[in-house]
Each structure stands twice: as structure tokens, then as C-alpha cells.
Design a protein around this motif. Structure first.
Motif, PDB file in Angstrom:
ATOM      1  N   PRO A  23      69.464 115.206  39.642  1.00  0.00           N
ATOM      2  CA  PRO A  23      69.857 114.400  38.704  1.00  0.00           C
ATOM      3  C   PRO A  23      69.382 113.981  37.578  1.00  0.00           C
ATOM      4  N   VAL A  24      70.099 113.428  36.608  1.00  0.00           N
ATOM      5  CA  VAL A  24      69.644 113.116  35.147  1.00  0.00           C
ATOM      6  C   VAL A  24      68.715 112.143  35.289  1.00  0.00           C
ATOM      7  N   GLN A  25      68.888 111.319  36.142  1.00  0.00           N
ATOM      8  CA  GLN A  25      67.882 110.114  36.445  1.00  0.00           C
ATOM      9  C   GLN A  25      68.374 109.241  37.727  1.00  0.00           C
ATOM     10  N   GLU A  26      67.377 108.629  38.286  1.00  0.00           N
ATOM     11  CA  GLU A  26      67.497 107.925  39.665  1.00  0.00           C
ATOM     12  C   GLU A  26      66.744 106.785  39.747  1.00  0.00           C
ATOM     13  N   TRP A  27      67.047 105.801  40.255  1.00  0.00           N
ATOM     14  CA  TRP A  27      66.406 104.653  40.588  1.00  0.00           C
ATOM     15  C   TRP A  27      66.395 104.261  42.110  1.00  0.00           C
ATOM     16  N   ASP A  28      65.191 103.451  42.209  1.00  0.00           N
ATOM     17  CA  ASP A  28      65.243 102.779  43.504  1.00  0.00           C
ATOM     18  C   ASP A  28      65.345 101.483  43.159  1.00  0.00           C
ATOM     19  N   LEU A  29      66.792 100.850  44.107  1.00  0.00           N
ATOM     20  CA  LEU A  29      67.440  99.808  43.451  1.00  0.00           C
ATOM     21  C   LEU A  29      66.992  98.572  44.378  1.00  0.00           C
ATOM     22  N   ILE A  30      67.082  97.263  43.641  1.00  0.00           N
ATOM     23  CA  ILE A  30      66.887  96.314  44.703  1.00  0.00           C
ATOM     24  C   ILE A  30      68.340  95.434  44.944  1.00  0.00           C
ATOM     25  N   GLU A  31      67.850  94.525  45.971  1.00  0.00           N
ATOM     26  CA  GLU A  31      69.347  93.885  46.480  1.00  0.00           C
ATOM     27  C   GLU A  31      69.816  92.767  45.300  1.00  0.00           C
ATOM     28  N   ASN A  32      70.560  93.345  44.363  1.00  0.00           N
ATOM     29  CA  ASN A  32      70.864  92.534  43.250  1.00  0.00           C
ATOM     30  C   ASN A  32      72.399  91.581  43.267  1.00  0.00           C
ATOM     31  N   LEU A  33      72.067  90.634  44.453  1.00  0.00           N
ATOM     32  CA  LEU A  33      73.255  89.903  44.866  1.00  0.00           C
ATOM     33  C   LEU A  33      73.759  88.832  43.552  1.00  0.00           C
ATOM     34  N   GLN A  34      72.850  88.562  42.629  1.00  0.00           N
ATOM     35  CA  GLN A  34      73.378  87.456  41.672  1.00  0.00           C
ATOM     36  C   GLN A  34      73.582  88.367  40.512  1.00  0.00           C
ATOM     37  N   GLY A  35      73.695  89.748  40.398  1.00  0.00           N
ATOM     38  CA  GLY A  35      74.059  90.268  38.987  1.00  0.00           C
ATOM     39  C   GLY A  35      73.147  90.330  38.141  1.00  0.00           C
ATOM     40  N   VAL A  36      71.960  89.949  38.233  1.00  0.00           N
ATOM     41  CA  VAL A  36      70.877  89.664  36.997  1.00  0.00           C
ATOM     42  C   VAL A  36      69.888  90.710  36.738  1.00  0.00           C
ATOM     43  N   VAL A  37      70.318  91.949  37.331  1.00  0.00           N
ATOM     44  CA  VAL A  37      69.458  93.120  37.122  1.00  0.00           C
ATOM     45  C   VAL A  37      70.262  94.272  36.659  1.00  0.00           C
ATOM     46  N   GLU A  38      69.666  94.842  35.582  1.00  0.00           N
ATOM     47  CA  GLU A  38      70.347  96.043  34.835  1.00  0.00           C
ATOM     48  C   GLU A  38      69.488  97.252  34.834  1.00  0.00           C
ATOM     49  N   TYR A  39      69.471  98.382  35.082  1.00  0.00           N
ATOM     50  CA  TYR A  39      68.655  99.604  35.250  1.00  0.00           C
ATOM     51  C   TYR A  39      68.740 100.276  33.758  1.00  0.00           C
ATOM     52  N   GLN A  40      67.674 100.479  33.166  1.00  0.00           N
ATOM     53  CA  GLN A  40      67.779 100.967  31.819  1.00  0.00           C
ATOM     54  C   GLN A  40      67.808 102.566  31.885  1.00  0.00           C
ATOM     55  N   THR A  41      68.849 103.071  31.043  1.00  0.00           N
ATOM     56  CA  THR A  41      68.703 104.641  31.416  1.00  0.00           C
ATOM     57  C   THR A  41      67.633 105.340  30.336  1.00  0.00           C
ATOM     58  N   ARG A  42      67.425 106.431  30.745  1.00  0.00           N
ATOM     59  CA  ARG A  42      66.635 107.341  29.480  1.00  0.00           C
ATOM     60  C   ARG A  42      67.730 107.451  28.583  1.00  0.00           C
ATOM     61  N   TYR A  43      67.954 106.698  27.560  1.00  0.00           N
ATOM     62  CA  TYR A  43      68.998 106.634  26.553  1.00  0.00           C
ATOM     63  C   TYR A  43      69.198 108.046  25.926  1.00  0.00           C
ATOM     64  N   SER A  44      68.224 108.793  25.295  1.00  0.00           N
ATOM     65  CA  SER A  44      68.403 110.023  24.779  1.00  0.00           C
ATOM     66  C   SER A  44      69.097 111.003  25.717  1.00  0.00           C
ATOM     67  N   LYS A  45      69.099 110.897  26.960  1.00  0.00           N
ATOM     68  CA  LYS A  45      69.878 111.665  27.921  1.00  0.00           C
ATOM     69  C   LYS A  45      71.265 111.312  28.441  1.00  0.00           C
ATOM     70  N   PHE A  46      71.650 110.248  27.671  1.00  0.00           N
ATOM     71  CA  PHE A  46      72.992 109.479  28.101  1.00  0.00           C
ATOM     72  C   PHE A  46      73.616 109.560  26.816  1.00  0.00           C
TER      73      PHE A  46
END
Length: 204
Positions: free
Chosen positions: A115-138
Motif C-alpha cells: 500500500p501507499v500507506q497503512e494505519w492501525d486504527l482506533i475505535e473512533n466512535l465520536q469522529g474526533v480522530v483523523e489520520y494524516q497522510t504522507r502528503y507528498s504521496k497523495f
């Protein structure tokens, strides 16, 4: 890296002004292993509506939590972050793997490709977490495929919201295609010397 919104979102590009929701080509969005065909389209909504789970949501088939979501855009975009709001009781996705500009990926491809990038996620039930990309690759993203291989132990994976923050180019993809077509000369549009009886051919 995740943004937990413990700051002024207007000052940190977290507001809805940076949402790419309106640039998603929603009719062409698809998912593999969704329990209800077409339900994937329901998870793309305005940033302010990300916690509204009263309607339909995306859920994998019972006993198989793996999901693969394909999202094309109406114009090329630059993606700064991704947000995922999943289900409760272990049904949220626990990992996300991303592929860019790769149409037609199936589960076999997703499992074998880097993959271009991968993340281990958390249970974001309240929608307060965003996962930052490696911007130069996106940069220049025409489509993005999200692979959710597993949940937090639930029999299914449930997703209520997927959102992207970033910037879109000014040109729509169909406009770009039209421009490319127009700058390619069509011989039938331009008379030759032989056809006009002499003189120079004129290209508008």
C-alpha cells in the motif's frame, strides 16, 4: 499521525471547507464484501454529518470482516487526512491500507500489493480522530482504494462515515479529457493543399 481536534479546527484546516466530500464521484463508488449492495454510498456525507448514523451504513458480510472500498473523484485531489467512524462492540475496522489510482483491485490484489500507506486504527466512535497522510504521496489522486482487512474482534466490520480532507484541482476530469481531445488535430477538420486547390492549410 492522528489529529484529535484538541485545538481550533479553523486554524488547523480541520473545518468543512477542506472536506473533499463534494468531489467524490458518488455514483461510481463501490465496495467488495458489503452485506447490502450499494450501502457503501451512505458513508460519504458532509463533515458535519459524520456522526449521523440514523440511516444505512456499510457492513461486511457476517463472519467476514474484510472490506475493500473504491472511491473515484470528479477531479484530481490532494489528500491531507482520512477519517473513519466505525461501529461499536468491536465492529470498527482496526487497520486501513490505502492504494492510489489503482482501478479494479480485488482482495487478492490488496493482500499482495504494497500500500501507499497503512494505519492501525482506533475505535473512533465520536469522529474526533483523523489520520494524516504522507502528503507528498497523495498528490494528483484520481481514485483511492481503502482496504480494511479486519475489525476489533467483531463478526462484521461496520463503517458509518469515511471522510477526506485536502484540496481539489480546478479542472474537472471530464474537462481535462475534453481539452486533450481538442488539442489533438482531427484531419477532417483541416483542409490540405490538394483539397483546396493550392495555398497553405489553415489550423484554427
Amino acid at each position: 499521525m492522528a489529529c484529535t481536534h484538541d485545538h481550533s479546527c479553523e486554524d488547523h484546516d480541520c473545518s468543512s471547507n477542506w472536506s473533499l466530500y463534494k468531489h467524490i464521484d458518488l455514483p461510481k463508488v463501490t465496495a467488495l464484501n458489503e452485506a447490502n449492495p450499494g450501502s457503501v454510498k451512505s458513508v460519504f456525507k458532509a463533515w458535519e454529518e459524520r456522526l449521523n448514523s440514523s440511516g444505512e451504513n456499510l457492513e461486511s458480510n457476517e463472519g467476514d470482516p474484510e472490506l475493500l472500498v473504491y472511491i473515484p473523484f470528479t477531479s484530481d485531489v490532494k489528500i491531507k487526512s482520512v477519517s473513519v467512524v466505525g461501529g461499536a462492540d468491536g465492529a470498527s475496522p482496526s487497520k486501513m491500507r490505502v492504494f492510489i489510482n489503482r482501478d479494479g483491485i480485488d482482495f487478492s490484489d490488496a493482500q499482495s500489493m504494497q500500500p501507499v500507506q497503512e494505519w492501525d486504527l482506533i475505535e473512533n466512535l465520536q469522529g474526533v480522530v483523523e489520520y494524516q497522510t504522507r502528503y507528498s504521496k497523495f498528490q494528483s489522486v484520481a481514485s483511492i482504494t481503502l482496504h480494511f482487512p479486519e475489525s476489533f474482534g467483531g463478526d462484521t466490520t461496520q463503517i458509518h462515515y469515511i471522510g477526506f480532507k485536502g484540496e481539489a484541482t480546478q479542472l474537472k476530469r471530464d474537462v481535462v479529457a475534453t481539452i486533450v481531445y481538442e488539442i489533438t488535430p482531427n484531419p477532417s477538420d483541416h483542409k490540405t493543399r490538394a483539397e483546396t486547390g493550392g495555398g497553405l492549410s489553415h489550423v484554427e
